[in-house]
Design a protein around this motif. Structure first.
Motif, PDB file in Angstrom:
ATOM      1  N   UNK A  74       0.839  -1.198   0.000  1.00  0.00           N
ATOM      2  CA  UNK A  74       0.000   0.000   0.000  1.00  0.00           C
ATOM      3  C   UNK A  74       0.873   1.247   0.000  1.00  0.00           C
ATOM      4  N   UNK A  75       0.280   2.358  -0.432  1.00  0.00           N
ATOM      5  CA  UNK A  75       0.962   3.649  -0.463  1.00  0.00           C
ATOM      6  C   UNK A  75       0.304   4.588   0.540  1.00  0.00           C
ATOM      7  N   UNK A  76       1.001   5.645   0.890  1.00  0.00           N
ATOM      8  CA  UNK A  76       0.397   6.651   1.749  1.00  0.00           C
ATOM      9  C   UNK A  76       0.772   8.044   1.257  1.00  0.00           C
ATOM     10  N   UNK A  77      -0.114   8.980   1.585  1.00  0.00           N
ATOM     11  CA  UNK A  77      -0.007  10.341   1.078  1.00  0.00           C
ATOM     12  C   UNK A  77      -0.381  11.282   2.219  1.00  0.00           C
ATOM     13  N   UNK A  78       0.548  12.064   2.726  1.00  0.00           N
ATOM     14  CA  UNK A  78       0.228  13.016   3.786  1.00  0.00           C
ATOM     15  C   UNK A  78      -0.524  14.215   3.204  1.00  0.00           C
ATOM     16  N   UNK A  79      -1.570  14.612   3.888  1.00  0.00           N
ATOM     17  CA  UNK A  79      -2.368  15.747   3.418  1.00  0.00           C
ATOM     18  C   UNK A  79      -1.708  17.066   3.800  1.00  0.00           C
ATOM     19  N   UNK A 108      -4.348   7.813  -6.722  1.00  0.00           N
ATOM     20  CA  UNK A 108      -5.545   7.856  -5.898  1.00  0.00           C
ATOM     21  C   UNK A 108      -6.222   9.199  -6.135  1.00  0.00           C
ATOM     22  N   UNK A 109      -7.545   9.233  -6.034  1.00  0.00           N
ATOM     23  CA  UNK A 109      -8.298  10.481  -6.162  1.00  0.00           C
ATOM     24  C   UNK A 109      -8.217  11.230  -4.829  1.00  0.00           C
ATOM     25  N   UNK A 110      -7.336  12.211  -4.755  1.00  0.00           N
ATOM     26  CA  UNK A 110      -7.114  12.940  -3.500  1.00  0.00           C
ATOM     27  C   UNK A 110      -8.359  13.706  -3.054  1.00  0.00           C
ATOM     28  N   UNK A 122      -3.617   9.811   3.748  1.00  0.00           N
ATOM     29  CA  UNK A 122      -4.407   8.959   2.868  1.00  0.00           C
ATOM     30  C   UNK A 122      -3.614   7.690   2.582  1.00  0.00           C
ATOM     31  N   UNK A 123      -4.208   6.562   2.840  1.00  0.00           N
ATOM     32  CA  UNK A 123      -3.588   5.274   2.534  1.00  0.00           C
ATOM     33  C   UNK A 123      -4.398   4.589   1.453  1.00  0.00           C
ATOM     34  N   UNK A 124      -3.717   3.988   0.503  1.00  0.00           N
ATOM     35  CA  UNK A 124      -4.438   3.309  -0.577  1.00  0.00           C
ATOM     36  C   UNK A 124      -3.608   2.146  -1.096  1.00  0.00           C
ATOM     37  N   UNK A 125      -4.316   1.111  -1.553  1.00  0.00           N
ATOM     38  CA  UNK A 125      -3.662  -0.082  -2.058  1.00  0.00           C
ATOM     39  C   UNK A 125      -2.923   0.190  -3.362  1.00  0.00           C
ATOM     40  N   UNK A 126      -1.901  -0.617  -3.601  1.00  0.00           N
ATOM     41  CA  UNK A 126      -1.136  -0.535  -4.843  1.00  0.00           C
ATOM     42  C   UNK A 126      -1.410  -1.807  -5.629  1.00  0.00           C
ATOM     43  N   UNK A 127      -2.334  -1.715  -6.583  1.00  0.00           N
ATOM     44  CA  UNK A 127      -2.703  -2.883  -7.375  1.00  0.00           C
ATOM     45  C   UNK A 127      -2.734  -2.517  -8.848  1.00  0.00           C
ATOM     46  N   UNK A 128      -3.002  -3.491  -9.686  1.00  0.00           N
ATOM     47  CA  UNK A 128      -2.899  -3.268 -11.131  1.00  0.00           C
ATOM     48  C   UNK A 128      -3.887  -2.228 -11.622  1.00  0.00           C
ATOM     49  N   UNK A 129      -5.051  -2.110 -10.984  1.00  0.00           N
ATOM     50  CA  UNK A 129      -6.062  -1.192 -11.497  1.00  0.00           C
ATOM     51  C   UNK A 129      -5.760   0.274 -11.189  1.00  0.00           C
ATOM     52  N   UNK A 130      -4.923   0.551 -10.162  1.00  0.00           N
ATOM     53  CA  UNK A 130      -4.574   1.949  -9.920  1.00  0.00           C
ATOM     54  C   UNK A 130      -3.085   2.207 -10.162  1.00  0.00           C
ATOM     55  N   UNK A 131      -2.455   1.300 -10.901  1.00  0.00           N
ATOM     56  CA  UNK A 131      -1.080   1.572 -11.318  1.00  0.00           C
ATOM     57  C   UNK A 131      -1.114   2.652 -12.387  1.00  0.00           C
ATOM     58  N   UNK A 132      -0.226   3.619 -12.275  1.00  0.00           N
ATOM     59  CA  UNK A 132      -0.234   4.720 -13.236  1.00  0.00           C
ATOM     60  C   UNK A 132       0.652   4.372 -14.419  1.00  0.00           C
ATOM     61  N   UNK A 133       0.022   4.071 -15.539  1.00  0.00           N
ATOM     62  CA  UNK A 133       0.722   3.828 -16.796  1.00  0.00           C
ATOM     63  C   UNK A 133      -0.254   4.113 -17.918  1.00  0.00           C
ATOM     64  N   UNK A 134       0.221   4.098 -19.132  1.00  0.00           N
ATOM     65  CA  UNK A 134      -0.621   4.562 -20.243  1.00  0.00           C
ATOM     66  C   UNK A 134      -1.922   3.773 -20.350  1.00  0.00           C
ATOM     67  N   UNK A 135      -1.860   2.444 -20.093  1.00  0.00           N
ATOM     68  CA  UNK A 135      -3.074   1.628 -20.221  1.00  0.00           C
ATOM     69  C   UNK A 135      -4.131   2.021 -19.194  1.00  0.00           C
TER      70      UNK A 135
END
Length: 340
Positions: A74-79, A108-110, A122-135
């Motif tokens: 998972x990833x995290x993002x400090x507000x 993630x949608x901040x 903000x904590x959010x999972x790191x999976x294939x559907x929210x991986x940032x790449x062209x697809x």
């Protein structure tokens, strides 16, 4: 002597990674220089098939392995001080974490997270559907911004439904319902949700109400095939008591008008074979909660008023106030009205 810090190098690598994926997709990456950075690192001008769709997204980028928890993936993002700025920004605001260890980035949608949660991080999972790449820009980010169904095939949608993350799971179900409404796999997934998971979104019951049909449903997609309806009804009747209890758990007796969740639930309950007998059995079960007894009593009175009247004396002993009110309404009006 002036040195170029490792943090600055990592930040630049992250920005270049995001820029590269955006440009490979055919969209535009417009970097905001640091002296003008108030909490937004870049603007992405979204294109679809190299054609502008007149939508932009504001982006905040964090780069570094410290933003990633390998154990929980998972990833995290400090507000920090950005809460008001991001929540009031005129554009959608997404956060992207670039992880050098993986050479991957996740988004993630901040703004959405800030508006729905009250956390400092903000904590959010790191999976294939929210991986940032062209697809995923094409399959997920553009549909998310435009509020339309992700452009997934059925196997990809089914994979989303296996996620332990509720929002990802529901996104998979929504994709299945809107794009593959006549696939048995779609309905097996929806019924599995009904049986196994707490119902956190009324859409699940709304989708199921399409099977018997409810007059308050608005639907303009592919029509349900008879074979599909037959399959769903058969599946609901394989574990009818659990289906009934799980549906009763979601009835709010304070909100029972047309278009209410209760009206959709009653439609689904009508698909259960011998539902009056099963509801009566639940009412007479001594181990059941009083709330479920009241909801079952209401459902029985609406679905089969004659059966309710016939068994009124038994029901009254366990649900006196609700049973009496329903009994009086049936005698006075001839039925239980759930109209507005």
């Amino acid at each position: 002597m002036t040195r170029y810090t490792k943090t600055a190098v990592t930040a630049k690598i992250g920005i270049n990674y995001i820029r590269n994926e955006v440009e490979k997709h055919g969209s535009l990456f417009i970097k905001i220089e640091q002296e003008n950075d108030l909490g937004i690192d870049a603007i992405i001008e979204l294109n679809e098939n190299l054609t502008p769709i007149n939508r932009q997204v504001a982006v905040q980028i964090k780069s570094g392995n410290s933003y990633y928890d390998e154990a929980t993936r998972s990833c995290h993002f400090s507000i920090g001080t950005h809460k008001e700025y991001w929540s009031r920004h005129p554009l959608p605001v997404i956060g992207i974490v670039y992880i050098p260890l993986l050479d991957q980035a996740f988004w993630v949608d901040l703004k959405q997270e800030i508006l729905t949660r009250n956390d400092s991080k903000i904590r959010f999972g790191a999976s294939w559907n929210n991986q940032f790449k062209k697809q995923t820009v094409q399959k997920f980010i553009i549909p998310h911004i435009l509020n339309r169904t992700p452009g997934l095939d059925i196997d990809e949608a089914l994979l989303l439904t296996k996620s332990s993350d509720t929002s990802t799971h529901l996104l998979g179900l929504r994709t299945l319902f809107e794009n593959f409404i006549n696939s048995q796999l779609t309905w097996d997934s929806i019924i599995e949700h009904l049986l196994i998971r707490p119902i956190t979104d009324r859409l699940v019951i709304y989708w199921l109400a399409h099977i018997p049909w409810n007059p308050d449903i608005y639907y303009s997609g592919q029509m349900l095939a008879k074979e599909t309806k037959k399959h769903v009804i058969e599946r609901l009747n394989k574990r009818p008591n659990q289906v009934i209890i799980n549906l009763l758990n979601n009835i709010d007796l304070e909100q029972i008008g047309r278009g209410s969740l209760a009206s959709y639930i009653l439609s689904v309950l009508s698909c259960i074979n011998g539902v009056p007998d099963k509801l009566l059995s639940i009412i007479l079960r001594h181990s059941i909660s009083s709330q479920i007894i009241h909801r079952a009593t209401f459902s029985l009175a609406v679905l089969d008023k004659n059966y309710f009247i016939k068994n009124y004396r038994k029901i009254e002993t366990l649900s006196p106030e609700v049973a009496q009110l329903l009994h009086e309404e049936i005698l006075f009006n001839g039925s239980i009205s759930i109209s507005d």
